[in-house]
Design a protein around this motif. Structure first.
Motif, short mmCIF file in Angstrom:
data_model
loop_
_atom_site.label_atom_id
_atom_site.label_comp_id
_atom_site.label_asym_id
_atom_site.label_seq_id
_atom_site.Cartn_x
_atom_site.Cartn_y
_atom_site.Cartn_z
N LYS A 319 75.11 50.09 36.21
CA LYS A 319 74.79 51.08 35.18
C LYS A 319 75.96 51.26 34.22
CE LYS A 319 73.36 55.90 34.55
NZ LYS A 319 73.02 57.17 35.23
N MET A 320 77.17 51.41 34.77
CA MET A 320 78.35 51.60 33.93
C MET A 320 78.71 50.32 33.18
SD MET A 320 79.21 54.74 34.10
CE MET A 320 77.49 55.22 34.35
N LEU A 321 78.53 49.16 33.82
CA LEU A 321 78.80 47.89 33.15
C LEU A 321 77.88 47.72 31.95
CD1 LEU A 321 80.33 45.16 33.14
CD2 LEU A 321 78.45 44.24 34.52
N GLY A 322 76.62 48.07 32.14
CA GLY A 322 75.66 47.98 31.05
C GLY A 322 76.05 48.87 29.88
N LYS A 323 76.46 50.09 30.16
CA LYS A 323 76.90 51.00 29.11
C LYS A 323 78.08 50.43 28.33
CE LYS A 323 75.41 55.46 31.01
NZ LYS A 323 75.85 56.82 31.38
N GLN A 324 79.05 49.89 29.07
CA GLN A 324 80.25 49.35 28.42
C GLN A 324 79.92 48.16 27.53
OE1 GLN A 324 83.05 46.69 30.55
NE2 GLN A 324 84.56 48.34 30.31
N ARG A 325 79.15 47.19 28.03
CA ARG A 325 78.88 45.98 27.27
C ARG A 325 77.93 46.22 26.11
NH1 ARG A 325 81.64 42.09 30.10
NH2 ARG A 325 83.11 43.34 31.36
N ARG A 326 76.98 47.12 26.26
CA ARG A 326 76.11 47.46 25.13
C ARG A 326 76.93 48.09 24.00
NH1 ARG A 326 72.28 48.87 29.25
NH2 ARG A 326 73.13 50.98 29.32
N ARG A 327 77.87 48.96 24.37
CA ARG A 327 78.70 49.60 23.35
C ARG A 327 79.60 48.57 22.66
NH1 ARG A 327 83.78 51.72 22.90
NH2 ARG A 327 84.29 51.45 25.11
N LEU A 332 80.71 45.67 17.77
CA LEU A 332 81.01 44.40 17.12
C LEU A 332 80.09 44.20 15.92
CD1 LEU A 332 82.30 41.53 16.96
CD2 LEU A 332 80.54 40.80 18.61
N CYS A 333 78.79 44.40 16.12
CA CYS A 333 77.82 44.22 15.03
C CYS A 333 78.06 45.23 13.91
CB CYS A 333 76.40 44.36 15.57
SG CYS A 333 75.92 43.08 16.76
N GLN A 334 78.36 46.47 14.27
CA GLN A 334 78.63 47.50 13.25
C GLN A 334 79.85 47.14 12.41
OE1 GLN A 334 79.03 50.86 15.89
NE2 GLN A 334 76.97 51.61 15.47
N TYR A 447 72.86 42.58 28.65
CA TYR A 447 73.42 43.82 28.11
C TYR A 447 73.84 43.63 26.65
CZ TYR A 447 73.67 45.43 32.98
OH TYR A 447 73.37 45.81 34.27
N ARG A 448 74.42 42.48 26.33
CA ARG A 448 74.83 42.21 24.95
C ARG A 448 73.61 42.14 24.03
NH1 ARG A 448 77.75 36.83 24.92
NH2 ARG A 448 77.98 37.32 22.69
N PHE A 449 72.55 41.52 24.52
CA PHE A 449 71.32 41.44 23.74
C PHE A 449 70.77 42.84 23.48
CE2 PHE A 449 66.65 41.07 23.53
CZ PHE A 449 66.53 40.21 22.45
N GLU A 450 70.83 43.70 24.48
CA GLU A 450 70.41 45.09 24.29
C GLU A 450 71.25 45.78 23.21
OE1 GLU A 450 68.50 46.98 28.27
OE2 GLU A 450 70.68 46.77 28.29
N GLY A 451 72.57 45.45 23.20
CA GLY A 451 73.44 46.02 22.18
C GLY A 451 73.03 45.60 20.78
N VAL A 452 72.63 44.33 20.61
CA VAL A 452 72.17 43.86 19.30
C VAL A 452 70.87 44.56 18.90
CG1 VAL A 452 71.37 41.85 17.98
CG2 VAL A 452 73.28 41.61 19.58
N VAL A 453 69.97 44.73 19.87
CA VAL A 453 68.70 45.42 19.60
C VAL A 453 68.97 46.85 19.15
CG1 VAL A 453 66.57 46.29 20.64
CG2 VAL A 453 67.37 43.97 21.16
N ARG A 454 69.91 47.52 19.80
CA ARG A 454 70.24 48.90 19.41
C ARG A 454 70.86 48.94 18.02
NH1 ARG A 454 71.91 52.49 24.67
NH2 ARG A 454 70.26 51.72 26.04
N PHE A 455 71.63 47.91 17.70
CA PHE A 455 72.21 47.83 16.37
C PHE A 455 71.10 47.71 15.32
CE2 PHE A 455 73.33 44.76 12.99
CZ PHE A 455 74.21 45.57 12.26
N LEU A 456 70.14 46.82 15.57
CA LEU A 456 69.03 46.63 14.64
C LEU A 456 68.18 47.88 14.51
CD1 LEU A 456 67.95 43.00 15.66
CD2 LEU A 456 69.28 43.70 13.65
N ALA A 457 68.17 48.70 15.59
CA ALA A 457 67.40 49.95 15.56
C ALA A 457 68.17 51.09 14.90
CB ALA A 457 67.01 50.35 16.98
N GLY A 458 69.43 50.81 14.49
CA GLY A 458 70.23 51.81 13.81
C GLY A 458 70.94 52.79 14.72
N SER A 459 71.08 52.45 16.00
CA SER A 459 71.72 53.36 16.95
C SER A 459 73.22 53.45 16.70
CB SER A 459 71.47 52.88 18.38
OG SER A 459 72.21 53.65 19.31
N ARG A 460 73.76 54.65 16.88
CA ARG A 460 75.21 54.88 16.84
C ARG A 460 75.67 55.63 18.07
NH1 ARG A 460 76.92 56.50 10.62
NH2 ARG A 460 76.20 54.57 9.62
N HIS A 461 74.87 55.56 19.10
CA HIS A 461 75.14 56.32 20.32
C HIS A 461 76.31 55.73 21.10
CE1 HIS A 461 74.58 58.69 23.89
NE2 HIS A 461 74.28 57.63 24.62
#
Length: 472
Positions: A319-327, A332-334, A447-461
Motif C-alpha cells: 500500500k505504501m509502496l504504491g503511494k510512493q511510486r504513484r506520487r 515526473l509528468c507534472q 503503480y507508475r502506470f497508475e501515476g500517469v493515469v492520475r496525471f491525465l485525470a488532472g490529479s494533484r493529490h
C-alpha cells in the motif's frame, strides 16, 4: 470494415516499433550511464585516498549550513531523526525543524524532549508561506530551531525553513532519514572545491530498513527481512550508483533527491523557491534552477557525490509502496509538462536536448508503453503479426539485460563502499538483482502506470507515505 481493420493493423505495427525503440533507447542510455558511473566512482574513490575531511572541517572558509527538516505527523520518528542530525560532524551547523501543522504530537514531542520554549523571532518571508504560528528554542541548544506553522504541504514547509535560514547554504532532509556523521562534510566537498557556483549537491540515499539504530546512529548495516524491502535495496543502489552518478558526469542532472541535498539559498530564493504545483518539489526545483540559469545567463553547476550516505526508511507494505511510486510518477509528468518549453531547446544545453527528452520518453511515456506492451504484444502474436519465438527471445533478452544492470549496481557497491559486509548479504543482493525483473518490476510498473493515469485525470493529490519508525 476493411478500412478499420487496416487502421488497427497499422496501429499494432507502430506500437511494436515503439516497444522495440523503447527497449533499445532505454537500455542504450542505461548502459552509457553504467559505464560512466563505473569510471566516475573508481576515480572518485582513488581521490579519496589523498583527500581527507580534516581540511574542510578545520578551514575558516568552510561555509555554514542549515539543515531543514519538514515534518507533518511524524511523532513516531521525529525525535530520533533530530537527535541524529544534531550529532552531525560539521564545523558550523544549524538545524531547523518545520512542523507543518501536524495533527498528532510531533511538535509536543520535540518541545518535551529538547526542553524547548516559545520565543519571539523576526520572520522575513522572502518566499510567501502559510502563517507561522511560533518559534521554539532551547538557550542551551542554540543550534536547534523548531518552527510551527499552518499546514501548507512539504514545499511550503521547506520555504518557511529557507526564510528562517541564516546561512548561505541549506540542506533538505526528510524526517524519516538518518545521516552518517560525516555525510554533510562529504556532500559539501564538491561545493567548496568547485570554481563555478554550485547551486545543488546531492548525495546517495540508502535503505534504513533492517539496520540497527542506536542514539540516532546506524550501528549495524544489514538487509531487511521482507522481500519487498530487499528489492528496494537493489533498486536504490541502481538508481543512485548508476543513474545519478552517470547523469552528473554528463552534466545532465535532472533529479537531486530532496531526501538529502544541499542548495545555495540565494539562488533558490531568486528562482522562486519550492513550487506548489507539482508533487515532486525536489525535481521541479532542479529543473527550475536550470531554467533560471539559462534565462539569466548564469553559469551554475550541480553535483552528485556517491559516498555521503543518508539512510531512509523505505515503504514496508504494498500500500505504501504504491503511494510512493504513484506520487513519483505523477510528479515526473507534472514537472515535464510544466517545463516543456525546455525540450529540444538549445538554450538549455544537454539538459534540454538529452536529459529532459530521455525522461519524457523512457521514464514518463515508457511506463505506458511497457505496461500496454504486456497486453498488446501477445495480441499481435495471436493475430500472427509477430512470431512467438521472436517475442520470447525479446522478453528473455529484456529481462536478462535488466538483471545485468541491477547486478552491476550490486557489484559496484561491493567493489567500492561495501556497506553490506556479510557474505550472505551480497549473495542475497545478487539474487534479488537477478529476479527483480520478474514480478517486482511489473508491480512497480503498474503503480507508475497508475501515476500517469492520475496525471491525465488532472490529479494533484499528495499521497502520504506513513513510516513506522526503525526500532532503536
Amino acid at each position: 470494415m476493411e478500412f478499420w481493420w487496416q487502421v488497427f493493423i497499422h496501429g499494432m505495427n507502430m506500437f511494436n516499433l515503439l516497444i522495440v525503440s523503447y527497449f533499445f533507447i532505454g537500455n542504450g542510455v542505461y548502459t552509457l550511464l553504467m559505464v560512466l558511473s563505473l569510471a566516475a566512482v573508481w576515480v572518485y574513490n582513488r581521490r579519496l585516498d589523498y583527500q581527507g575531511l580534516d581540511e574542510i572541517r578545520e578551514s575558516p572558509v568552510t561555509p555554514p549550513v542549515t539543515i531543514v527538516i519538514p515534518a507533518w505527523n511524524e511523532e513516531q520518528i521525529i525525535v530520533e531523526t533530530t537527535t541524529s542530525i544534531l550529532q552531525t560532524d560539521y564545523p558550523s551547523l544549524e538545524v531547523v525543524v518545520v512542523d507543518d501543522g501536524s495533527s498528532d504530537a510531533t511538535l509536543t514531542r520535540l518541545i518535551e524532549h529538547f526542553h524547548l520554549v516559545k520565543m519571539d523571532l523576526i520572520y522575513r518571508p522572502h518566499i510567501p508561506t502559510k502563517t507561522v504560528r511560533g518559534f521554539y528554542m532551547n538557550p542551551d541548544l542554540p543550534s536547534l530551531l523548531v518552527v510551527s506553522k499552518d499546514n501548507g504541504g512539504k514545499p511550503d514547509a521547506l520555504n518557511a525553513g529557507i526564510n528562517v535560514c541564516r546561512t548561505p547554504y541549506f540542506c533538505t532532509l526528510d524526517s524519516d532519514s538518518i545521516l552518517e556523521r560525516d555525510a554533510l562534510l562529504r556532500l559539501m566537498r564538491p561545493v567548496i572545491s568547485s570554481p563555478v557556483n554550485t547551486v545543488a549537491s546531492g548525495g546517495i540515499v540508502r535503505v534504513l530498513n533492517g539496520c540497527e539504530v542506536r542514539d540516532g546512529r546506524v550501528t549495524k548495516v544489514a538487509l531487511p527481512k521482507s522481500r519487498l524491502e530487499q528489492f528496494q535495496v537493489v533498486e536504490y543502489l541502481r538508481s543512485f550508483l548508476f543513474g545519478r552518478t552517470g547523469w552528473d558526469l554528463l552534466g545532465g542532472t535532472l533529479i537531486v533527491s530532496g531526501a538529502f541535498a544541499v542548495f545555495h539559498r540565494e539562488t533558490v530564493i531568486e528562482a522562486g523557491g519550492f513550487a506548489h504545483d507539482t508533487v515532486t518539489e525536489d525535481m521541479d526545483l532542479v529543473v527550475q534552477l536550470h531554467h533560471w540559469a539559462a534565462k539569466n545567463r548564469r553559469c551554475i553547476q550541480m553535483s552528485f557525490t556517491s559516498d555521503p550516505v543518508c539512510w531512509t526508511e523505505c515503504p514496508a507494505t504494498l500500500k505504501m509502496l504504491g503511494k510512493q511510486r504513484r506520487r513519483w510518477q505523477l510528479g515526473l509528468c507534472q514537472t515535464l509538462l510544466k517545463h516543456c518549453e525546455m525540450l529540444f531547446n538549445r538554450k538549455y544545453g544537454l539538459v534540454g536536448n538529452f536529459s529532459l527528452p530521455f525522461h519524457l520518453y523512457v521514464e514518463a511515456l515508457g511506463a505506458v508503453v511497457e505496461f500496454l506492451g504486456y497486453f498488446m504484444v501477445p495480441l499481435a502474436i495471436i493475430l500472427g503479426m509477430v512470431p512467438a519465438m521472436l517475442y520470447l527471445l525479446f522478453v528473455l533478452l529484456s529481462l536478462a539485460y535488466g538483471g545485468l544492470l541491477s547486478i552491476g549496481a550490486v557489484l559496484l557497491e561491493e567493489l567500492t563502499y561495501r556497506r553490506y559486509p556479510q557474505p550472505r548479504d551480497l549473495v542475497k543482493l545478487l539474487w534479488f538483482a537477478f529476479i527483480e525483473n520478474i514480478g517486482y518490476r511489473q508491480l512497480v510498473l503498474y503503480y507508475r502506470f497508475e501515476g500517469v493515469v492520475r496525471f491525465l485525470a488532472g490529479s494533484r493529490h499528495w499521497e502520504k507515505v506513513t513510516h513506522i519508525g526503525i526500532a532503536s
